[in-house]
Design a protein around this motif. Sequence first.
Motif, PDB file in Angstrom:
ATOM      1  N   GLY A 174      -2.543   0.650  -4.316  1.00  0.00           N
ATOM      2  CA  GLY A 174      -1.985  -0.587  -3.783  1.00  0.00           C
ATOM      3  C   GLY A 174      -1.862  -1.709  -4.792  1.00  0.00           C
ATOM      4  N   ILE A 175      -1.173  -2.759  -4.355  1.00  0.00           N
ATOM      5  CA  ILE A 175      -1.000  -3.988  -5.135  1.00  0.00           C
ATOM      6  C   ILE A 175      -1.128  -5.164  -4.188  1.00  0.00           C
ATOM      7  N   GLU A 176      -1.903  -6.169  -4.584  1.00  0.00           N
ATOM      8  CA  GLU A 176      -1.942  -7.452  -3.891  1.00  0.00           C
ATOM      9  C   GLU A 176      -1.136  -8.450  -4.724  1.00  0.00           C
TER      10      GLU A 176
ATOM     11  N   LEU B 189      -0.655   7.923  -9.267  1.00  0.00           N
ATOM     12  CA  LEU B 189      -1.194   6.851  -8.429  1.00  0.00           C
ATOM     13  C   LEU B 189      -1.419   5.564  -9.218  1.00  0.00           C
ATOM     14  N   SER B 190      -1.832   5.685 -10.460  1.00  0.00           N
ATOM     15  CA  SER B 190      -2.097   4.503 -11.276  1.00  0.00           C
ATOM     16  C   SER B 190      -0.811   3.857 -11.781  1.00  0.00           C
ATOM     17  N   LYS B 191       0.057   4.650 -12.395  1.00  0.00           N
ATOM     18  CA  LYS B 191       1.223   4.104 -13.079  1.00  0.00           C
ATOM     19  C   LYS B 191       2.370   3.718 -12.146  1.00  0.00           C
ATOM     20  N   VAL B 192       2.415   4.313 -10.947  1.00  0.00           N
ATOM     21  CA  VAL B 192       3.546   4.026 -10.063  1.00  0.00           C
ATOM     22  C   VAL B 192       3.599   2.552  -9.695  1.00  0.00           C
ATOM     23  N   ARG B 193       2.452   1.913  -9.662  1.00  0.00           N
ATOM     24  CA  ARG B 193       2.427   0.483  -9.338  1.00  0.00           C
ATOM     25  C   ARG B 193       3.192  -0.320 -10.372  1.00  0.00           C
ATOM     26  N   PHE B 194       3.143   0.122 -11.629  1.00  0.00           N
ATOM     27  CA  PHE B 194       3.832  -0.600 -12.689  1.00  0.00           C
ATOM     28  C   PHE B 194       5.348  -0.398 -12.611  1.00  0.00           C
ATOM     29  N   LEU B 195       5.789   0.777 -12.163  1.00  0.00           N
ATOM     30  CA  LEU B 195       7.227   0.975 -11.943  1.00  0.00           C
ATOM     31  C   LEU B 195       7.735   0.035 -10.856  1.00  0.00           C
ATOM     32  N   PHE B 196       6.953  -0.065  -9.773  1.00  0.00           N
ATOM     33  CA  PHE B 196       7.352  -0.956  -8.682  1.00  0.00           C
ATOM     34  C   PHE B 196       7.349  -2.414  -9.142  1.00  0.00           C
ATOM     35  N   MET B 197       6.366  -2.805  -9.904  1.00  0.00           N
ATOM     36  CA  MET B 197       6.271  -4.185 -10.383  1.00  0.00           C
ATOM     37  C   MET B 197       7.375  -4.490 -11.390  1.00  0.00           C
TER      38      MET B 197
ATOM     39  N   SER C 157       3.433   0.208 -19.417  1.00  0.00           N
ATOM     40  CA  SER C 157       4.366   0.968 -18.588  1.00  0.00           C
ATOM     41  C   SER C 157       5.475   0.103 -18.027  1.00  0.00           C
ATOM     42  N   ILE C 158       5.233  -1.203 -17.909  1.00  0.00           N
ATOM     43  CA  ILE C 158       6.285  -2.114 -17.479  1.00  0.00           C
ATOM     44  C   ILE C 158       7.246  -2.386 -18.627  1.00  0.00           C
ATOM     45  N   ALA C 159       6.686  -2.688 -19.796  1.00  0.00           N
ATOM     46  CA  ALA C 159       7.525  -2.990 -20.962  1.00  0.00           C
ATOM     47  C   ALA C 159       8.351  -1.786 -21.393  1.00  0.00           C
ATOM     48  N   ASP C 160       7.798  -0.582 -21.251  1.00  0.00           N
ATOM     49  CA  ASP C 160       8.483   0.626 -21.711  1.00  0.00           C
ATOM     50  C   ASP C 160       9.336   1.293 -20.640  1.00  0.00           C
ATOM     51  N   SER C 161       9.293   0.802 -19.415  1.00  0.00           N
ATOM     52  CA  SER C 161      10.092   1.431 -18.365  1.00  0.00           C
ATOM     53  C   SER C 161      11.575   1.194 -18.608  1.00  0.00           C
ATOM     54  N   ILE C 162      12.379   2.116 -18.156  1.00  0.00           N
ATOM     55  CA  ILE C 162      13.821   2.089 -18.418  1.00  0.00           C
ATOM     56  C   ILE C 162      14.588   2.196 -17.105  1.00  0.00           C
TER      57      ILE C 162
ATOM     58  N   LEU D 140       0.846  -1.186   0.000  1.00  0.00           N
ATOM     59  CA  LEU D 140       0.000   0.000   0.000  1.00  0.00           C
ATOM     60  C   LEU D 140       0.887   1.245   0.000  1.00  0.00           C
ATOM     61  N   PHE D 141       0.630   2.121  -0.965  1.00  0.00           N
ATOM     62  CA  PHE D 141       1.401   3.356  -1.120  1.00  0.00           C
ATOM     63  C   PHE D 141       0.507   4.552  -0.798  1.00  0.00           C
ATOM     64  N   VAL D 142       1.137   5.654  -0.422  1.00  0.00           N
ATOM     65  CA  VAL D 142       0.405   6.911  -0.275  1.00  0.00           C
ATOM     66  C   VAL D 142       1.089   7.991  -1.107  1.00  0.00           C
TER      67      VAL D 142
END
Length: 378
Positions: free
Chosen positions: A75-77, A140-148, A268-273, A59-61
């Motif tokens: 958040g992510i489960e 809030l939406s895309k940050v989860r993909f950076l973390f993943m 966003s995962i595939a394109d992250s650098i 869970l992020f804020v």
Amino acid sequence: MIIRPIAHKDLPALQAIAVESGPGFTSLVDDREFLVNKIQHSIDSFASRAEQPGDEGYLFVLEDPETGEVIGTTGIEASVGLASPLYHYHKSQVVHHSRELGLFKRVDVLNMCNHYTGCSEICTLFLRPQFRRPNAGKLLSKVRFLFMAQNAQRFASTVIAEMRGVSSDDGVSPFWDWLRTNFVDLDFATVTQLVGAGNNGFIAELMPKYPLYTHLMSGDAQGVIGEVHEKTRPALRMLEAEGFRHKGYVDLFDAGPTVEAELEQIRSIADSIECTVQVIKDGTSAFKPKPDGAGQAIMVANTEVEGFRATVTDQATYLAQHSLLQLPSSLAESLGLRDGASARFIPMATAKTSGLPESAAAQPVPQPRQQQELKYAL
């Protein structure tokens, strides 16, 4: 704006969000003990050294660094449906056919299932309406993909998002109203609170176990199957742009759609650098602005887990030939980054900009209609 893992000091803000989000937002319920446990579970999850998805919940804020106020959460489960069953209805068709009588009838049905057991889920996105500002919803939406992207071993190969279905501000769901009338005499707010708190034993005990023929439902109930809450539409469009698709699975209570995507194929995962950070003095970036004078905005994060930090900025320069990201010293400090540290980023806008790699800059990122920011999504 800075994204960070939630801490116990955020309990009052999280409880306020649980109230503000209203009935139907099952990720959070207005129960202090439940929220304290949810925060502790998140802290333990970030501290874990997970090498495969388990019962972790992250869970992020989103924090305003100037005021310290929490303006949203997300958040992510890691793996859903293991400790407690995750139920859905699957919409499909059955055919009634009599060759002898020459009769043929195709009808829609809903079948209860546990199709998504073991998948990862992105969830609990809520931007407090009084704090809306540019890029807050996207962050809030895309940050989860950076973390993943940085911690892929912690997550399943399939990622889902349960979108909030149609319900009114006072907690009335047309779909649940039909179910309540015929099967389970509990109001929608009570049901969503029970499920949010993990008390879903009543599903196996009281919910109908046989296929539901949708043409026997009320017109209002039929009309909301697979539809999203009006305030969730921007979130759905954003996820569709990431590659998420609806394959007929809907929520048991408000019939909102569940969308899915393969982890590695999420845009966003595939394109992250991933790159190396070069810290430079504030105001000395070699970044070349676009003709309108505005820099190319990117979302950037450090590569830590417990110390994760992320933000959106137009003050960064990416030197692709050196895999080097130049960051002003004040920004680097806010993200816990030092010279030579690793970072990961994705571009936020559509246009090509010198300093960004073509593979990242050339890909268009669809914008929400009328630049509408997210209030709450999933």
